[in-house]
Design an enzyme around this catalytic site. Structure first.
Site, mmCIF file in Angstrom:
data_model
loop_
_atom_site.group_PDB
_atom_site.id
_atom_site.type_symbol
_atom_site.label_atom_id
_atom_site.label_comp_id
_atom_site.label_asym_id
_atom_site.label_seq_id
_atom_site.Cartn_x
_atom_site.Cartn_y
_atom_site.Cartn_z
ATOM 1 N N GLU A 162 -7.492 8.934 -7.639
ATOM 2 C CA GLU A 162 -7.200 10.238 -7.044
ATOM 3 C C GLU A 162 -8.223 11.307 -7.429
ATOM 4 O O GLU A 162 -7.886 12.344 -8.002
ATOM 5 C CB GLU A 162 -5.772 10.672 -7.417
ATOM 6 C CG GLU A 162 -4.724 9.686 -6.917
ATOM 7 C CD GLU A 162 -3.298 10.033 -7.342
ATOM 8 O OE1 GLU A 162 -3.098 11.101 -7.956
ATOM 9 O OE2 GLU A 162 -2.388 9.238 -7.056
ATOM 10 N N ASN A 203 -9.055 4.322 -6.041
ATOM 11 C CA ASN A 203 -7.670 4.273 -5.576
ATOM 12 C C ASN A 203 -7.177 5.677 -5.256
ATOM 13 O O ASN A 203 -7.435 6.617 -6.006
ATOM 14 C CB ASN A 203 -6.780 3.659 -6.668
ATOM 15 C CG ASN A 203 -5.390 3.318 -6.195
ATOM 16 O OD1 ASN A 203 -5.214 2.575 -5.230
ATOM 17 N ND2 ASN A 203 -4.375 3.847 -6.871
ATOM 18 N N HIS A 239 1.562 5.507 0.400
ATOM 19 C CA HIS A 239 2.820 6.264 0.303
ATOM 20 C C HIS A 239 3.027 7.022 1.621
ATOM 21 O O HIS A 239 2.453 8.095 1.829
ATOM 22 C CB HIS A 239 2.770 7.249 -0.861
ATOM 23 C CG HIS A 239 2.678 6.607 -2.207
ATOM 24 N ND1 HIS A 239 3.673 5.807 -2.711
ATOM 25 C CD2 HIS A 239 1.694 6.640 -3.143
ATOM 26 C CE1 HIS A 239 3.329 5.385 -3.924
ATOM 27 N NE2 HIS A 239 2.128 5.874 -4.204
ATOM 28 N N GLU A 268 0.139 0.736 -3.461
ATOM 29 C CA GLU A 268 1.362 1.429 -3.904
ATOM 30 C C GLU A 268 2.281 1.731 -2.713
ATOM 31 O O GLU A 268 2.798 2.839 -2.571
ATOM 32 C CB GLU A 268 1.014 2.746 -4.613
ATOM 33 C CG GLU A 268 0.049 2.604 -5.765
ATOM 34 C CD GLU A 268 -0.241 3.916 -6.469
ATOM 35 O OE1 GLU A 268 0.570 4.875 -6.332
ATOM 36 O OE2 GLU A 268 -1.269 4.012 -7.156
ATOM 37 N N ASP A 270 5.076 2.450 -0.167
ATOM 38 C CA ASP A 270 6.490 2.720 0.108
ATOM 39 C C ASP A 270 6.550 3.652 1.321
ATOM 40 O O ASP A 270 5.552 4.269 1.691
ATOM 41 C CB ASP A 270 7.254 3.285 -1.098
ATOM 42 C CG ASP A 270 6.589 4.488 -1.753
ATOM 43 O OD1 ASP A 270 5.855 5.228 -1.078
ATOM 44 O OD2 ASP A 270 6.806 4.702 -2.959
#
Length: 351
Positions: A162, A203, A239, A268, A270
Site C-alpha cells: 500500500e 501489494n 476488497h 485478500e 472479500d
C-alpha cells in the site's frame, strides 16, 4: 490469546487433528483445494490464529478447503517485535507448522507497511530518537531477520504494501518522509538477499482494474525491473463492495504486469455488502468473486487466489465499514453461500 495458540501448536495444530464439521459446512464433498488442482492457481485464505486455536470448525475448514494460507496479522511488524529487540515468533511459527502438517503453502504478509508498526518504532521516529540513518538500518534488519527465519518455507512475500494513493502519488508514510522513495527498491533487495527463492510482491487495494493507482504500480514495476530490482509479483487485494460495481479491465491489468515477466495474485479477496443480507445481494456477491477468480485462472501467470477469511464469524469488515458485512464465502455458522459455490465452479471449469 497467544498463550493458547502456543499450547495448541504442541498438540492440535502440529498433529493435524480436527473435529468433524457439521453437515451444513459440507454440502459439496469436493474441497476447493481439490478443485484447484490442475488450474495452476493455489486457493488460499487469511488465517486468524486465535480462531485456529479455539474453533474446531474453523480449523478443520482451513485444512480441508485451502492449499495456501496467509497470516492475517501475526507476521506484521507490531506482532513479531512488539518491544525493540524482543521478538514473538510463536504465532507465526504456529501457522507455518500448521501449514506444513496440512500440505499448505504459506504467503508472507507483510514486510513494509505504514500501518501496524510497533509503538517503539513510531514513537522513536516522532521524537527524533531514531534518525533516518538508524531507521534504514532498523528496516533492513527487520526484513532480513523475518525473511531469513522462514527461508524456504514461504513461497510469496508481500514485501511492500500500500505505497500509493488513489491518484497514483506515493503515500505519505514514515518510510517516504524519512528514507525517500528508494526504500521500496531497498526492501526488495534485502528480502531477495535473505531468501533468493521466494517470490517478492508489491501489494495494494483498489488496483483490480486499470486505473491511476494500478498504473502507478505498473510504471514502478517496469522501472524497477529495468534496474534489475527483484520485483517479481503484483498482488491485488480484491476488497470489493457490491454497491460500487465490479472493476473494469481486470484481465487487461493482469496482462500488462505479466508482460513485464511478473507473477500476479489476488491476495485478500472479500466482497462486502450493505446489510441486511438478501438473496439478490448474495447472488451479486457470487458474481464478483467469480469475476476475480476467472480473471486469475485465465491469466498466464496468476499463481494464487486468496480470500481474506472464509467465514463472516471472523471477518474484519463489520468493524471497519459501519452497516456493511457478510463479505466472505460462508456465513457465521459456516454455511456456504452462493459465492462459495461460484468459486468452486470456477476452479472446476478452469482445470
Amino acid at each position: 490469546m497467544r498463550v493458547s495458540v502456543a499450547a495448541f501448536a504442541a498438540t492440535l495444530l502440529i498433529t493435524g487433528t480436527a473435529a468433524a464439521q457439521p453437515a451444513s459446512a459440507h454440502p459439496n464433498p469436493v474441497p476447493l483445494r481439490t478443485l484447484a488442482a490442475g488450474t495452476g492457481v493455489r486457493i488460499g485464505t487469511a488465517v486468524d490464529m486465535a480462531a485456529l486455536a479455539a474453533d474446531t470448525t474453523y480449523r478443520g475448514t482451513t485444512a480441508r478447503e485451502f492449499n495456501s494460507v496467509t497470516a492475517e496479522n501475526v507476521m506484521k511488524w507490531e506482532s513479531v517485535e512488539p518491544t525493540r529487540g524482543t521478538y514473538d515468533w510463536g504465532p507465526a511459527d504456529d501457522l507455518v507448522r500448521y501449514a506444513r502438517a496440512h500440505g499448505q503453502a504459506v504467503r508472507g504478509h507483510t514486510l513494509v507497511w505504514h500501518n501496524q508498526l510497533p509503538g517503539w518504532l513510531t514513537a522513536g521516529v516522532a521524537d527524533g530518537s531514531i534518525d533516518s540513518a538508524e531507521l534504514r538500518t532498523i528496516l533492513r534488519n527487520h526484513i532480513t531477520k523475518e525473511v531469513k527465519r522462514y527461508k524456504g518455507r514461504i513461497y510469496q512475500w508481500d514485501v511492500v504494501n500500500e505505497v500509493f494513493e488513489e491518484d497514483g502519488s506515493l503515500r505519505e508514510s514514515i518510510w517516504l518522509r524519512r528514507l525517500g522513495p528508494s526504500y521500496i527498491e531497498d526492501a526488495f533487495r534485502w528480502a531477495h538477499a535473505a531468501d533468493p527463492k521466494a517470490k517478492l510482491f508489491l501489494n495494494d487495494y483498489n488496483v483490480e482494474g486499470v486505473n491511476a493507482k494500478s498504473t502507478a504500480y505498473y510504471e514502478l514495476a517496469k522501472r524497477l525491473r529495468a534496474a534489475k530490482i527483484p520485483v517479481q509479483g503484483f498482488g491485488i487485494q480484491g476488497h470489493l463492495a457490491i454497491q460500487y460495481g465490479f472493476p473494469g479491465q481486470v484481465a487487461e491489468n493482469l496482462a500488462r504486469f505479466e508482460k513485464l515477466g511478473m507473477q500476479t495474485a489476488f491476495t485478500e479477496v472479500d466482497v462486502r455488502m450493505i446489510l441486511p443480507v438478501d438473496e439478490a445481494k448474495l447472488a451479486t456477491q457470487a458474481t464478483y468473486f467469480r469475476g476475480l477468480l476467472d480473471a486469475c485462472v485465465q491469466a498466464r501467470r496468476c499463481t494464487s487466489f486468496t480470500v481474506w477469511g472464509f467465514s463472516d464469524k471472523y471477518s474484519w469488515v463489520p468493524g471497519v465499514f459501519g452497516g456493511e458485512g457478510a463479505a466472505t464465502l460462508m456465513d457465521e455458522g459456516f454455511v456456504r453461500k452462493p459465492a462459495f459455490t461460484a468459486v468452486g465452479e470456477g476452479l472446476a471449469e478452469g482445470r
